[in-house]
Design an enzyme around this catalytic site. Structure first.
Site, mmCIF file in Angstrom:
data_model
loop_
_atom_site.group_PDB
_atom_site.id
_atom_site.type_symbol
_atom_site.label_atom_id
_atom_site.label_comp_id
_atom_site.label_asym_id
_atom_site.label_seq_id
_atom_site.Cartn_x
_atom_site.Cartn_y
_atom_site.Cartn_z
ATOM 1 N N ASN A 260 0.725 -0.937 0.056
ATOM 2 C CA ASN A 260 0.495 -0.016 -0.201
ATOM 3 C C ASN A 260 0.583 1.207 -0.155
ATOM 4 O OD1 ASN A 260 -2.004 1.881 0.266
ATOM 5 N ND2 ASN A 260 -2.611 1.726 2.651
ATOM 6 N N GLU B 22 -8.186 -5.274 4.878
ATOM 7 C CA GLU B 22 -7.921 -5.020 3.438
ATOM 8 C C GLU B 22 -6.368 -5.410 2.657
ATOM 9 O OE1 GLU B 22 -8.828 -1.158 5.310
ATOM 10 O OE2 GLU B 22 -9.691 -0.595 3.292
ATOM 11 N N ARG C 219 -12.010 15.431 7.396
ATOM 12 C CA ARG C 219 -13.221 16.004 5.940
ATOM 13 C C ARG C 219 -14.077 16.246 6.398
ATOM 14 N NH1 ARG C 219 -11.388 10.986 3.308
ATOM 15 N NH2 ARG C 219 -9.188 10.941 3.179
ATOM 16 N N HIS D 33 -12.871 2.640 -0.328
ATOM 17 C CA HIS D 33 -13.152 1.232 1.149
ATOM 18 C C HIS D 33 -13.611 0.553 0.178
ATOM 19 C CE1 HIS D 33 -13.051 4.929 3.638
ATOM 20 N NE2 HIS D 33 -12.057 4.579 3.571
ATOM 21 N N GLY E 173 -10.743 1.764 12.384
ATOM 22 C CA GLY E 173 -10.726 2.236 14.296
ATOM 23 C C GLY E 173 -11.800 2.210 15.548
ATOM 24 N N ARG F 9 -2.602 -2.110 -3.137
ATOM 25 C CA ARG F 9 -3.637 -1.525 -3.577
ATOM 26 C C ARG F 9 -3.376 0.027 -4.526
ATOM 27 N NH1 ARG F 9 -5.198 3.208 1.340
ATOM 28 N NH2 ARG F 9 -7.491 3.573 0.778
ATOM 29 N N ARG G 244 -10.290 9.034 20.234
ATOM 30 C CA ARG G 244 -9.367 9.212 21.690
ATOM 31 C C ARG G 244 -9.817 9.952 22.520
ATOM 32 N NH1 ARG G 244 -5.495 4.272 19.199
ATOM 33 N NH2 ARG G 244 -6.046 6.126 17.750
HETATM 34 P P1 AMP Z 1 -8.422 4.266 11.242
HETATM 35 O O1 AMP Z 1 -8.167 5.545 9.872
HETATM 36 O O2 AMP Z 1 -9.122 3.108 10.697
HETATM 37 O O3 AMP Z 1 -6.923 3.759 12.187
HETATM 38 O O4 AMP Z 1 -9.333 4.600 12.626
HETATM 39 C C1 AMP Z 1 -8.280 5.812 13.431
HETATM 40 C C2 AMP Z 1 -9.740 6.002 14.483
HETATM 41 O O5 AMP Z 1 -10.209 4.397 15.032
HETATM 42 C C3 AMP Z 1 -9.498 7.694 15.470
HETATM 43 O O6 AMP Z 1 -10.072 8.439 15.490
HETATM 44 C C4 AMP Z 1 -9.025 6.256 16.793
HETATM 45 O O7 AMP Z 1 -9.332 7.424 17.576
HETATM 46 C C5 AMP Z 1 -9.992 5.641 16.521
HETATM 47 N N1 AMP Z 1 -9.626 4.225 17.304
HETATM 48 C C6 AMP Z 1 -8.669 3.263 17.500
HETATM 49 N N2 AMP Z 1 -8.643 2.702 18.578
HETATM 50 C C7 AMP Z 1 -9.189 3.539 19.713
HETATM 51 C C8 AMP Z 1 -9.988 2.579 20.516
HETATM 52 N N3 AMP Z 1 -9.158 1.964 21.221
HETATM 53 N N4 AMP Z 1 -10.928 3.916 21.262
HETATM 54 C C9 AMP Z 1 -11.460 4.682 20.172
HETATM 55 N N5 AMP Z 1 -11.339 5.115 20.059
HETATM 56 C C10 AMP Z 1 -10.485 4.490 18.525
#
Ligand code: AMP
Length: 398
Positions: A7, A385, A241, A180, A332, A91, A286
């Site tokens: 990727n 993915e 965004r 996605h 996430g 990807r 978070r």
């Molecule tokens: P991704 O782009 O799929 O990696 O998602 C990233 C997002 O997932 C970020 O905003 C993180 O804060 C959220 N995230 C990941 N782990 C946690 C968690 N344990 N609790 C709350 N949000 C999370």
């Protein structure tokens, strides 16, 4: 067969080496700051320690060579030589209308991908650089391109056309593409598998809620609508965004702030979403959760606006499919954020769906979140993915 999944971004390259039979990740890693100072490679063999090393990587070809060095290294490597890589899966973000499924990469394919560069100027050129570099380093290894847009090519015209003069579709292919796709496909397939049903008989709404986020309506195994559009800017409020907004805001802000349209769009991409809405607290959920728990009103408002938008899309897609059997959360936030999932749950009761508070106390593993016997099954399904790309690559090369 061992499949190397790549990727590639403009200054980064993520990789995983996956055994397509056992579907085990043999090693994974990331090259960062390629072509910039302080470039570094982080490599982790299966069950081994994750190590970061600063090494000069002036371009992606050097990065790919380094990845091969790591994979074949005596200490941290997992294969004896390059010959043990059966295929490479890449990807590719935008396949336009040309690619409705994954393809074996040839010179002709590369030309066609290049023709889609206009539609994804930030992503496709970087993906292509990754492919060229891999072909240089591994000239005899077959390669496959897996497109983020391909799964959504089944959308009907009424879903993908914008209400604009038709000539812009004809001249420039301005339409909804969606992104996605690999994740929406993987998660909807897995939802059907877990329920022991045929995906062709289900109406599934997938909420891919990561830093970038999109919702899709998957009816009888095909994507019939999705929230991202010509670019990944449309749809949900995301980390940075804006998602959907009145397009007249662009010229209004350009005029007031003395900016070009491009500069306003840049703000919509990089400084908006929950980051902008919270007054700059963070794009990371978070941090926002923590701030909201400590009583910060703007963080709370940002999270509420986020959940509200997801809820609205779920309602819209239930209407688009004239019903819904499954709502699946992934990525996430979808996989880990109990509070945000709970907030979205407030909007889905009218569909006969619910998120049970006790069952919702789960992160990062497959789970059913709705009450037993509920009309709609709400599920948590971690996306993968890289595995989906490895499967596609093995299917086409195998
Ligand atoms: P991704 O782009 O799929 O990696 O998602 C990233 C997002 O997932 C970020 O905003 C993180 O804060 C959220 N995230 C990941 N782990 C946690 C968690 N344990 N609790 C709350 N949000 C999370």
């Amino acid at each position: 067969m061992n499949i190397l999944v790549i990727n590639c971004g403009s200054s980064s390259l993520k990789y995983q080496l996956i055994d397509s039979e056992s579907e085990k990740v043999l090693a994974k890693g990331l090259c960062e700051r390629i072509g910039i100072d302080n470039s570094a490679i982080t490599h982790q063999p299966e069950g081994g320690e994750k190590k970061t090393e600063q090494i000069n990587m002036p371009d992606h070809t050097v990065a790919v060579k380094l990845v091969i060095d790591k994979l074949t290294d005596k200490e941290v490597g997992v294969i004896g030589s390059l010959d043990e890589i059966g295929a490479v899966g890449h990807r590719i973000v935008h396949g336009g209308e040309k690619f409705a499924s994954s393809v074996v990469i040839t010179g002709e394919v590369l030309k066609q991908v290049e023709e889609c560069n206009d539609l994804a100027p930030l992503h496709n050129p970087a993906n292509l650089v990754g492919i060229h570099s891999c072909r240089e380093v591994m000239p005899n290894v077959p390669m496959v391109g897996v497109f983020d847009t391909a799964f959504h090519q089944t959308m009907p015209k009424k879903a993908y056309m914008y209400g604009l003069p038709y000539e812009y579709y004809e001249k420039y292919k301005v339409r909804r593409y969606g992104f996605h796709g690999t994740s929406h496909d993987f998660v909807s397939k897995r939802a059907a598998e877990i329920l022991g049903k045929d995906r062709k008989e289900l109406k599934i709404i997938v909420c891919h809620l990561g830093n970038g986020a999109s919702v899709s309506a998957v009816k009888n195994g095909e994507s019939v609508d999705t929230s991202m559009g010509l670019t990944p800017l449309e749809g949900l409020i995301m980390g940075t965004r804006s998602g959907d907004m009145d397009p007249a805001i662009i010229s209004f802000l350009a005029d007031k702030e003395k900016l070009t349209a491009e500069e306003v769009i840049n703000i919509c991409n990089k400084k908006s979403g929950v980051l902008g809405l919270s007054g700059g607290i963070s794009s990371d959920f978070r941090d926002l959760g923590q701030a909201a728990a400590q009583g910060d009103g703007m963080a709370k408002d940002a999270l509420e606006a986020y959940a509200y938008r997801v809820g609205k899309y779920i309602g819209a897609y239930a209407a688009a499919m004239n019903g819904v059997d499954v709502i699946a959360f992934t990525a996430g936030i979808g996989e880990n954020n109990i509070e945000v999932r709970g907030m979205i749950g407030e909007y889905i009761g009218f569909l006969g769906a619910n998120i049970n508070q006790e069952k919702n106390k789960v992160r990062g593993e497959e789970a059913i979140l709705s009450d037993e016997g509920a009309k709609v099954t709400v599920m948590l399904i971690p996306t993968n993915e890289e595995l989906a790309i490895a499967r596609e690559t093995a299917r086409l090369v195998g």
